[in-house]
Design an enzyme around this catalytic site. Structure first.
Site, short mmCIF file in Angstrom:
data_model
loop_
_atom_site.label_atom_id
_atom_site.label_comp_id
_atom_site.label_asym_id
_atom_site.label_seq_id
_atom_site.Cartn_x
_atom_site.Cartn_y
_atom_site.Cartn_z
N ASP A 265 0.05 5.37 0.89
CA ASP A 265 -0.37 5.86 1.73
C ASP A 265 -0.74 5.57 3.38
O ASP A 265 -1.59 4.31 3.43
CB ASP A 265 -1.95 6.98 1.53
CG ASP A 265 -1.90 7.32 -0.17
OD1 ASP A 265 -0.97 7.47 -0.05
OD2 ASP A 265 -2.43 7.88 -0.53
N ASP B 44 1.05 -1.08 0.24
CA ASP B 44 0.00 0.11 -0.31
C ASP B 44 1.16 0.59 0.19
O ASP B 44 2.40 1.38 0.69
CB ASP B 44 -0.67 -0.05 1.22
CG ASP B 44 -1.78 1.67 1.25
OD1 ASP B 44 -2.29 1.54 0.58
OD2 ASP B 44 -2.32 1.68 2.47
N ASP C 148 -1.62 -0.25 6.32
CA ASP C 148 -2.11 0.23 7.01
C ASP C 148 -4.08 0.07 7.32
O ASP C 148 -4.35 0.36 8.60
CB ASP C 148 -1.33 1.41 7.47
CG ASP C 148 -2.39 2.69 6.05
OD1 ASP C 148 -3.09 3.78 6.94
OD2 ASP C 148 -2.93 2.02 5.23
#
Length: 379
Positions: free
Chosen positions: A11, A9, A130
């Protein structure tokens, strides 16, 4: 050998996610995750993963998130990592909003279906992200998850329950890229195989870095006992389930188990970085067994062990040589086996125990020296 992949990922994983609107649409919002350059570079250089960026960018191209604010930052991120030796083989960006439920949006796998082929090893691949949607993506791909835990997205009962539901797919939870690197560097070396012929149906699962757990069912009690020695004394987890044509005789069951076991060892050892490569001499009452092994990539067997009994338990003694010869063919290893003594049960059990110890010694890794133990540069 199938390629392992890290689906990463952006961000909240590579760069800190802006806390207000979650849109990384300007350079003043761009802050790279601590230690990410140092340790993602080490992952890219030292480990054998293909790197793939997968990111949801809600409504990219709409008035609320115009293209001209996104691409300069995105290109700068990509170039910054490339300058450090970190190259993403592919970059996937989904533009849909959550309510659209698009298959291309994480945790959907619409953009990633070409990874679900025999060319890629999803069992040993990871999604690093996240959000819990990243962990769901791991589940949907049949991969594993590394959860970057920044407390921003946790806290509600619903999310906590969902995280619990995904616990089987979260292999590591951290916010430290150094720990991610160490985990991937020393991740369990596992393999599994299903080999089915007209004569046998063999299923094997192996964890070289296990604790000695075993579940062995071949239909031959003494053979099960010997394979259990391999797990216990080699401190590896081993599941072997075999249905063979024992109504004919034991030959096919023992031979095909050995071939499949060798192949799963070959796959689990992987790139061999940092292994000792060579491995054992073991006494057992009246017997002395010596088993030397080399995971050098070439198959060879030297056998010096004679038996006076036709069978030990329900296993023909002539099949011991054949077992180890078939294993060397599948595992692409050298084996030199010598045993002497008077008790035939002790003799063969000592061989299997020494075999287990020699493997344990040979596959042990020096985490500070993850180099290939070869002057040729290849094994």
């Amino acid at each position: 050998m199938a390629q392992k992949v890290l689906f990463i990922d952006r961000d909240g994983t590579l760069a800190l996610e802006p806390p207000v609107d979650y849109q990384l649409d300007s350079f003043k919002k761009l802050v790279f995750y601590p230690k990410v350059f140092t340790y993602l570079r080490k992952i890219a250089i030292e480990l054998d993963y293909e790197l793939v960026m997968v990111t949801n960018q809600d409504g990219l191209g709409t008035d609320s998130f115009p293209e001209h604010t996104f691409w300069p930052v995105q290109e700068f991120i990509i170039k910054s990592f490339e300058n450090e030796g970190v190259v993403f083989k592919e970059v996937f960006i989904d533009r849909t909003f959550p309510h659209e439920n698009a298959d291309t949006r994480k945790p959907g796998i619409g953009l990633l279906r070409h990874y679900l082929t025999e060319d890629y090893d999803m069992d040993n691949s990871f999604v690093i992200g996240d959000r819990l949607t990243d962990m769901e993506l791991a589940k949907n791909l049949g991969a594993n998850g590394v959860f970057i835990n920044d407390e921003t997205h946790l806290g509600t009962d619903e999310i906590t329950i969902k995280k619990t539901d995904l616990s089987d797919y979260i292999s590591l939870e951290t916010n430290d890229w150094e720990k991610i690197y160490e985990f991937l560097k020393l991740s369990n070396r596992v393999g599994k195989i299903h080999r089915k012929t007209k004569e046998t149906d063999v299923k094997i699962e192996l964890n070289l870095d296990g604790t000695g757990e075993s579940d062995i069912k071949t239909g031959l009690a003494f053979f099960d006992h010997m394979l259990d020695q391999l797990a216990r004394h080699g401190q590896m987890d081993l599941i072997i389930h075999v249905n063979g044509d024992l109504e004919v005789d034991e030959h096919h069951t023992i031979e095909d188990t050995a071939i499949a076991l060798g192949e799963v060892f070959h796959n689990a050892v992987g790139n061999k970085l940092g292994i000792e490569r060579y491995g054992f001499c073991l006494p057992m009452d009246d017997c002395l067994a010596q088993v030397a092994i080399d995971f050098g990539g070439r198959n060879w067997l030297v056998w010096d062990a004679d038996f006076k009994r036709e069978k030990v338990g329900d296993m023909p003694t002539e099949m011991f040589y054949h077992f180890f010869k078939s294993f060397t063919d599948g595992a692409k290893v050298n084996l030199n086996i010598k045993a002497e003594g008077t008790n035939e049960h002790h003799k063969i059990e000592a061989i299997f125990k020494a075999f287990a110890k020699s493997i344990k010694m040979a596959v042990k890794r020096d985490v500070e020296k993850m180099v290939l133990p070869s002057t040729k540069g290849i094994l």
